[in-house]
Scaffold this motif. Sequence first.
Motif, PDB file in Angstrom:
ATOM      1  N   THR A 199       0.835  -1.206   0.000  1.00  0.00           N
ATOM      2  CA  THR A 199       0.000   0.000   0.000  1.00  0.00           C
ATOM      3  C   THR A 199       0.866   1.251   0.000  1.00  0.00           C
ATOM      4  O   THR A 199       0.613   2.208  -0.737  1.00  0.00           O
ATOM      5  CB  THR A 199      -0.931   0.005   1.228  1.00  0.00           C
ATOM      6  OG1 THR A 199      -1.779  -1.139   1.182  1.00  0.00           O
ATOM      7  CG2 THR A 199      -1.775   1.270   1.267  1.00  0.00           C
ATOM      8  N   ASN A 202       2.572   1.770  -3.336  1.00  0.00           N
ATOM      9  CA  ASN A 202       1.580   2.217  -4.316  1.00  0.00           C
ATOM     10  C   ASN A 202       1.245   3.689  -4.115  1.00  0.00           C
ATOM     11  O   ASN A 202       1.126   4.460  -5.073  1.00  0.00           O
ATOM     12  CB  ASN A 202       0.331   1.347  -4.200  1.00  0.00           C
ATOM     13  CG  ASN A 202      -0.745   1.744  -5.191  1.00  0.00           C
ATOM     14  OD1 ASN A 202      -1.654   2.502  -4.866  1.00  0.00           O
ATOM     15  ND2 ASN A 202      -0.646   1.221  -6.409  1.00  0.00           N
ATOM     16  N   GLU A 203       1.118   4.084  -2.828  1.00  0.00           N
ATOM     17  CA  GLU A 203       0.800   5.475  -2.491  1.00  0.00           C
ATOM     18  C   GLU A 203       1.930   6.406  -2.895  1.00  0.00           C
ATOM     19  O   GLU A 203       1.703   7.514  -3.382  1.00  0.00           O
ATOM     20  CB  GLU A 203       0.556   5.580  -0.978  1.00  0.00           C
ATOM     21  CG  GLU A 203       0.174   6.965  -0.495  1.00  0.00           C
ATOM     22  CD  GLU A 203      -1.303   7.264  -0.619  1.00  0.00           C
ATOM     23  OE1 GLU A 203      -1.646   8.456  -0.572  1.00  0.00           O
ATOM     24  OE2 GLU A 203      -2.106   6.327  -0.777  1.00  0.00           O
ATOM     25  N   PHE A 205       4.836   5.689  -5.019  1.00  0.00           N
ATOM     26  CA  PHE A 205       5.398   5.619  -6.366  1.00  0.00           C
ATOM     27  C   PHE A 205       4.407   5.150  -7.430  1.00  0.00           C
ATOM     28  O   PHE A 205       4.756   5.093  -8.608  1.00  0.00           O
ATOM     29  CB  PHE A 205       6.606   4.671  -6.382  1.00  0.00           C
ATOM     30  CG  PHE A 205       7.700   5.051  -5.431  1.00  0.00           C
ATOM     31  CD1 PHE A 205       8.430   6.225  -5.610  1.00  0.00           C
ATOM     32  CD2 PHE A 205       7.998   4.251  -4.341  1.00  0.00           C
ATOM     33  CE1 PHE A 205       9.447   6.575  -4.740  1.00  0.00           C
ATOM     34  CE2 PHE A 205       9.013   4.592  -3.458  1.00  0.00           C
ATOM     35  CZ  PHE A 205       9.735   5.762  -3.654  1.00  0.00           C
ATOM     36  N   GLY A 206       3.199   4.756  -7.004  1.00  0.00           N
ATOM     37  CA  GLY A 206       2.229   4.258  -7.964  1.00  0.00           C
ATOM     38  C   GLY A 206       2.552   2.860  -8.457  1.00  0.00           C
ATOM     39  O   GLY A 206       2.054   2.418  -9.493  1.00  0.00           O
ATOM     40  N   ILE A 207       3.384   2.132  -7.694  1.00  0.00           N
ATOM     41  CA  ILE A 207       3.794   0.780  -8.076  1.00  0.00           C
ATOM     42  C   ILE A 207       2.654  -0.194  -7.803  1.00  0.00           C
ATOM     43  O   ILE A 207       2.005  -0.135  -6.761  1.00  0.00           O
ATOM     44  CB  ILE A 207       5.048   0.349  -7.278  1.00  0.00           C
ATOM     45  CG1 ILE A 207       6.230   1.257  -7.623  1.00  0.00           C
ATOM     46  CG2 ILE A 207       5.400  -1.099  -7.550  1.00  0.00           C
ATOM     47  CD1 ILE A 207       7.465   0.981  -6.789  1.00  0.00           C
ATOM     48  N   GLU A 208       2.413  -1.096  -8.745  1.00  0.00           N
ATOM     49  CA  GLU A 208       1.399  -2.135  -8.530  1.00  0.00           C
ATOM     50  C   GLU A 208       1.752  -2.957  -7.300  1.00  0.00           C
ATOM     51  O   GLU A 208       2.925  -3.201  -7.011  1.00  0.00           O
ATOM     52  CB  GLU A 208       1.323  -3.052  -9.751  1.00  0.00           C
ATOM     53  CG  GLU A 208       0.755  -2.406 -10.999  1.00  0.00           C
ATOM     54  CD  GLU A 208      -0.735  -2.126 -10.884  1.00  0.00           C
ATOM     55  OE1 GLU A 208      -1.408  -2.830 -10.105  1.00  0.00           O
ATOM     56  OE2 GLU A 208      -1.221  -1.213 -11.568  1.00  0.00           O
ATOM     57  N   ARG A 209       0.732  -3.419  -6.574  1.00  0.00           N
ATOM     58  CA  ARG A 209       0.961  -4.119  -5.307  1.00  0.00           C
ATOM     59  C   ARG A 209       1.825  -5.371  -5.502  1.00  0.00           C
ATOM     60  O   ARG A 209       2.704  -5.665  -4.697  1.00  0.00           O
ATOM     61  CB  ARG A 209      -0.379  -4.488  -4.672  1.00  0.00           C
ATOM     62  CG  ARG A 209      -1.226  -3.274  -4.296  1.00  0.00           C
ATOM     63  CD  ARG A 209      -2.576  -3.709  -3.758  1.00  0.00           C
ATOM     64  NE  ARG A 209      -2.437  -4.384  -2.482  1.00  0.00           N
ATOM     65  CZ  ARG A 209      -2.414  -3.770  -1.307  1.00  0.00           C
ATOM     66  NH1 ARG A 209      -2.531  -2.458  -1.247  1.00  0.00           N
ATOM     67  NH2 ARG A 209      -2.290  -4.453  -0.178  1.00  0.00           N
ATOM     68  N   VAL A 395       4.813  15.022  -4.428  1.00  0.00           N
ATOM     69  CA  VAL A 395       4.327  14.219  -3.304  1.00  0.00           C
ATOM     70  C   VAL A 395       4.465  15.017  -2.012  1.00  0.00           C
ATOM     71  O   VAL A 395       5.532  15.589  -1.760  1.00  0.00           O
ATOM     72  CB  VAL A 395       5.134  12.904  -3.182  1.00  0.00           C
ATOM     73  CG1 VAL A 395       4.643  12.077  -1.993  1.00  0.00           C
ATOM     74  CG2 VAL A 395       5.043  12.102  -4.459  1.00  0.00           C
ATOM     75  N   THR A 399       3.684  12.478   3.304  1.00  0.00           N
ATOM     76  CA  THR A 399       3.486  11.195   2.621  1.00  0.00           C
ATOM     77  C   THR A 399       4.817  10.522   2.340  1.00  0.00           C
ATOM     78  O   THR A 399       4.983   9.312   2.551  1.00  0.00           O
ATOM     79  CB  THR A 399       2.731  11.410   1.292  1.00  0.00           C
ATOM     80  OG1 THR A 399       1.444  11.966   1.570  1.00  0.00           O
ATOM     81  CG2 THR A 399       2.564  10.093   0.538  1.00  0.00           C
ATOM     82  N   SER A 403       5.906   7.045   4.232  1.00  0.00           N
ATOM     83  CA  SER A 403       6.028   5.908   3.333  1.00  0.00           C
ATOM     84  C   SER A 403       7.409   5.268   3.437  1.00  0.00           C
ATOM     85  O   SER A 403       7.539   4.041   3.462  1.00  0.00           O
ATOM     86  CB  SER A 403       5.758   6.332   1.885  1.00  0.00           C
ATOM     87  OG  SER A 403       4.431   6.783   1.724  1.00  0.00           O
TER      88      SER A 403
END
Length: 517
Positions: A199, A202-203, A205-209, A395, A399, A403
Amino acid sequence: MAANPQGGKSLVDHVVNVSDFIWGGEWNGEPVSWLSIGEVAVPPMVVILLGVGLYIMVGLRFYPIVKFWASLKGLFASRKGKGAGEISPFAALSTALSGQVGTGNLAGVAFAIAWGGPGAVFWMWVTAIIGMALAFAEGSLAIRYREKTSDGAYRGGPMTYIMMGLGPKYTWLAIIFCLGTLFSALVTGNSIQANEVATGLNELFGIERWVGGLVVAFAVFVVIIGGIKSIGRVAESVVPAMAAAYILLAIVALILNAGDLPETFSRIFAGAFNNQAAEGGFVGALIIIAIRAGVARGLFSNEAGQGSTPIAHAVAQTDDPEQQGRMAMLGTFIDTIVICTMTALVILTVQGDFTGGGQAVDHVWQSDLSTVETAGVATTIAAYAAAFPTLIAGVPLGTLVVSVALILFVFTTLLTWSYYGERAITFIYDRVPGSTRKGEKILHIIWRVIWCVAIFVGATQPSQLVWRLGDISNAAMTLPNLLALILLSGVVFKLARGDKTAGEDHHADTPEEPEEY
């Protein structure tokens, strides 16, 4: 919770029911009659955990409180070992803390507040203070009773102090503890951590889980392949620095919102003893909900009484059980009273542009991000983003920092819990006739590969499912350990008074590892 399309209950529904029974004395959202006093449900695990903790605290003559400052003074004097073991007492504490300080300090606190309101924070504090007595018992027993392999390596934990302190007739208890440890390791120490770091990635860097899970799994494997000494080196280097940086950030956020702190503390204490009826419930329901949320999440965070941290403390280079008991109880204090409190205060205090139920609200804990279904690391990130909104590469600073902290917290937790699971599976293997040290080492490699595959799988699972499974697995590990602590409590009380050889020694010559029992 919604049923599945066929009208039956989903897997999550069943898991929630079991979790609610263990931690709340409820089934299908209703109090279990034989576990209730009047209309008030009695949470079984809460009663057991606090009851055993109070018994140990009284038997220790409130040692964790009376000796707190003396323990704090000796914290940094423990950087060098003065006895047999694998790593320094401070490195052992750092390793234990790396297992303790994880998603529980970020996502777990947010979930506790969503579940039990601000009052849950007070009960987390109570759990931590009582938990310090349990942690002392675990840490001191870990040194008093530990094993040495044929090639000179030290190791231990509840399974060892059960066997060496209580004798072979309690082998069943040690095996039950190990099975609970494997369950808890794969859920609490792995899936929940992987789920929350996915999570965070993803928050940020926008990386898929699934990609995030793969990256973390590879990074963890690089470290754990070197065993406990490698884990200890990383923990000693990373944990103190990351904890200090996170605490400093929280203090700055609270200073910037200092005017709202009195109201925050008022909410915490009022919520802890709010005797009003919950919506559709009964008088006293809100207190029970706050207690169960605080205790459940307090245990998840500091692991006191769970039996995990003594596995790390058992390898400390010291021959003084009392000293390592002090280290263990300080770990509980640092984890919950310091780090969890910082997270809770930021969530409850910082104001921002939040929405709850279609209306503007002041705080994230009042928003749609803070429900039992949605609360987690995203809640904590949103609070810090509101406190530090300055953009860096698009960003918010808050955050970014949270993160990064989450990634480091989870990374070190995954390292340490891999070792806990490894010790549990090794103990079970050692009960098999013909087991050898070479066989152990092969089993360790297999376990480390399985561990990293589980990280990848856990990153993509539903959040509520893994969190509620974590509650169940924590109880499965905690119950046999608490029974062992009660049976060995007389030894603990003597260890606290400086008797390093307190208790019986149950040894037996065996052809397999370990040779002590």
